[in-house]
Design a protein around this motif. Structure first.
Motif, PDB file in Angstrom:
ATOM      1  N   ARG A   1      -5.403   7.071  -6.041  1.00 44.37           N
ATOM      2  CA  ARG A   1      -6.277   6.427  -7.031  1.00 44.37           C
ATOM      3  C   ARG A   1      -6.950   7.469  -7.930  1.00 44.37           C
ATOM      4  O   ARG A   1      -7.465   7.121  -8.991  1.00 44.37           O
ATOM      5  CB  ARG A   1      -7.339   5.600  -6.313  1.00 44.37           C
ATOM      6  CG  ARG A   1      -6.759   4.485  -5.475  1.00 44.37           C
ATOM      7  CD  ARG A   1      -7.835   3.753  -4.701  1.00 44.37           C
ATOM      8  NE  ARG A   1      -7.231   2.721  -3.858  1.00 44.37           N
ATOM      9  CZ  ARG A   1      -7.919   1.811  -3.194  1.00 44.37           C
ATOM     10  NH1 ARG A   1      -9.245   1.809  -3.248  1.00 44.37           N
ATOM     11  NH2 ARG A   1      -7.298   0.909  -2.474  1.00 44.37           N
TER      12      ARG A   1
ATOM     13  N   ASP B   1      -2.368  -0.907  -5.688  1.00 40.01           N
ATOM     14  CA  ASP B   1      -1.751  -2.231  -5.717  1.00 40.01           C
ATOM     15  C   ASP B   1      -2.837  -3.281  -5.972  1.00 40.01           C
ATOM     16  O   ASP B   1      -3.998  -3.094  -5.600  1.00 40.01           O
ATOM     17  CB  ASP B   1      -0.951  -2.531  -4.447  1.00 40.01           C
ATOM     18  CG  ASP B   1      -1.793  -2.541  -3.193  1.00 40.01           C
ATOM     19  OD1 ASP B   1      -2.742  -1.742  -3.094  1.00 40.01           O
ATOM     20  OD2 ASP B   1      -1.497  -3.344  -2.287  1.00 40.01           O
TER      21      ASP B   1
ATOM     22  N   ASP C   1       0.831  -1.210   0.000  1.00 38.55           N
ATOM     23  CA  ASP C   1       0.000   0.000   0.000  1.00 38.55           C
ATOM     24  C   ASP C   1       0.867   1.262   0.000  1.00 38.55           C
ATOM     25  O   ASP C   1       0.531   2.250  -0.658  1.00 38.55           O
ATOM     26  CB  ASP C   1      -0.944   0.000   1.205  1.00 38.55           C
ATOM     27  CG  ASP C   1      -2.137  -0.922   0.993  1.00 38.55           C
ATOM     28  OD1 ASP C   1      -2.602  -1.051  -0.157  1.00 38.55           O
ATOM     29  OD2 ASP C   1      -2.611  -1.513   1.978  1.00 38.55           O
TER      30      ASP C   1
ATOM     31  N   SER D   1      -4.618  -6.067  -5.067  1.00 47.95           N
ATOM     32  CA  SER D   1      -4.908  -6.924  -3.915  1.00 47.95           C
ATOM     33  C   SER D   1      -6.303  -7.534  -3.988  1.00 47.95           C
ATOM     34  O   SER D   1      -6.534  -8.628  -3.485  1.00 47.95           O
ATOM     35  CB  SER D   1      -4.744  -6.146  -2.609  1.00 47.95           C
ATOM     36  OG  SER D   1      -5.558  -5.000  -2.606  1.00 47.95           O
TER      37      SER D   1
HETATM   38 MG   LIG Z   1      -4.066  -1.351  -1.589  1.00 48.21          MG
END
Ligand SMILES: [Mg+2]
Length: 323
Positions: free
Chosen positions: A146, A207, A75, A209
Motif C-alpha cells: 500500500r 484489493d 490479498d 474489500s
Molecule cells: Mg486486502
C-alpha cells in the motif's frame, strides 16, 4: 453416528487439492513443511468469515467455500504474489456432512484454478466460523504494497465495482438479486493474474474489500498522499450504471466485497501496462490521480466533493451487515 474431527479431516479435506512438489509434509502431520523458492518473499494473509456477520448462516456452502479462499487469494493478488498453499481452521456447530461436502467442493474448485494446495488446518466445535491462511511467493523486485505511491501517479481499478454491495443490499431487503450481481457477491474472482502483472510496475496496490474510497484511503494514508477521483470514470456494470442514474452512488463508492484491485501507476508506465493487460485479457480503468495534498476529493459534474474515506466498512465501528 457423528463423525470425529479426524473423520472429518480424512473424509473431506485429505487429498482435497492437487499435490505440489514444494510440500514436504502436509495434512496429517504436526506441521506442514514447505519449500520457499530462493529469491522470493513468502507472502502470507489470513481472513476469518463468521456466519451471520460475513455470510448468511443459510448461505450455499459451496459459495462459502469458494469465498473463504477467494478473499484470501485477493490479498495475495494485491501483493503481486503467486498463490501456493493454504491452511483452513473450521469451527462447526455440528458435523453436517452435506454442508461439508458443498463447502469442500467450492474451496477445492477455486484452489485448483490457482494451483493452491491445502497443507493443514484444524476443526473444532462452536459457532460457524472459517479462517483461511494463504501463502504465496513474490519475487523481491516485484513486491506490491500500500506504500510507495507518489503524487502524479494514476489511480486505476480493475473490472467493475459496486455489484457485490448492491447484491447484498437487495438480498438483505428480501428483493430478487439478478444472477449477474449475485455471482459477484457469492463467487468473487480474485485478480491473481492481474496482481502479478502489476508487480514491478504499479507503485502501490490494494484489493477492494472495504469499499473503493476506503481502500484508496488506506493507500493514501500509507503512501502519504491524497487523491482526486473522477466519479464518472469509475467502471460500472450495466446493472450498476442503471442503478446509479437514480442518484445513489453508495454501492460504488462505499460498498466492499468486490475484490477488484485498486492500483497506482506512474504515468510513464501506463502505456506499456495497458498493452500487457490487453495481452492478458485483464481490464484496468484509470479513475483519478494522486496529489500531494492529503485527503480524497471526488470530482463530479456537480463539483468537487471532499469525502471521508473512513466511511467504508469497518468491523469495529457501526453496524455490520451480514455478507
Ligand atoms: Mg486486502
Amino acid at each position: 453416528m457423528s463423525l470425529s474431527e479426524f473423520d472429518v479431516i480424512k473424509q473431506f479435506f485429505t487429498g482435497l487439492t492437487d499435490a505440489r512438489d514444494d510440500v514436504v509434509a502436509g495434512i496429517g502431520d504436526d506441521c506442514a513443511l514447505l519449500d520457499v523458492p530462493p529469491g522470493r518473499h513468502l507472502a502470507v494473509s489470513v481472513d476469518t468469515l463468521v456466519a451471520g456477520r460475513h455470510f448468511l448462516a443459510d448461505a450455499d456452502p459451496e459459495s462459502v467455500g469458494h469465498k473463504a479462499l477467494a478473499v484470501n487469494l485477493s490479498d495475495l493478488a494485491a501483493a503481486g504474489a503467486e498463490p501456493a498453499w493454504a491452511t483452513l481452521a473450521l469451527t462447526l456447530p455440528a458435523v453436517d456432512t452435506d454442508w461439508l461436502r458443498g463447502f469442500s467442493r467450492g474451496f477445492a474448485a477455486l484452489a485448483g484454478r490457482h494451483g493452491v494446495a491445502l497443507v493443514g488446518g484444524d476443526t473444532t466445535g462452536g459457532p460457524l466460523s472459517i479462517t483461511v491462511t494463504v501463502h504465496g511467493f513474490v519475487a523481491v523486485d516485484r513486491v506490491l504494497t500500500r506504500g510507495g505511491a507518489r503524487p502524479g501517479d494514476r489511480v486505476c481499478v480493475s473490472g467493475t465495482v459496486g455489484d457485490a454491495a448492491l447484491a447484498l443490499a437487495r438480498r438483505l431487503r428480501g428483493e430478487a438479486v439478478p444472477a449477474e450481481l449475485a455471482v459477484r457477491l457469492d463467487r468473487p474472482l480474485p485478480r491473481v493474474a492481474l496482481g502479478r502483472l502489476l508487480g514491478g510496475t504499479a507503485s502501490a496496490a490494494i484489493d477492494v474489500s472495504d469499499g473503493l474510497l476506503a481502500d484508496l484511503g488506506h493507500v493514501c494514508a500509507r503512501s502519504g498522499v491524497g487523491a482526486r477521483v473522477e466519479r464518472d470514470r469509475i467502471p460500472l456494470s450495466p446493472a450498476l450504471a442503471t442503478y446509479c442514474r437514480g442518484g445513489d452512488w453508495s454501492p460504488v463508492l462505499g460498498g466492499g466485497d468486490d475484490y477488484e484491485l485498486l492500483c497506482c501507476v506512474p504515468p510513464e508506465q501506463l502505456p506499456a501496462l495497458r498493452v500487457a493487460c490487453d495481452d492478458a485479457g485483464e481490464h484496468l480503468t484509470e479513475i483519478g490521480e494522486l496529489v500531494e495534498r492529503p485527503g480524497i476529493v471526488l470530482v463530479t459534474p456537480d463539483g468537487d466533493q471532499p469525502v471521508d474515506p473512513g466511511a467504508g466498512f469497518d468491523h469495529f465501528r457501526g453496524a455490520a451487515a451480514p455478507r
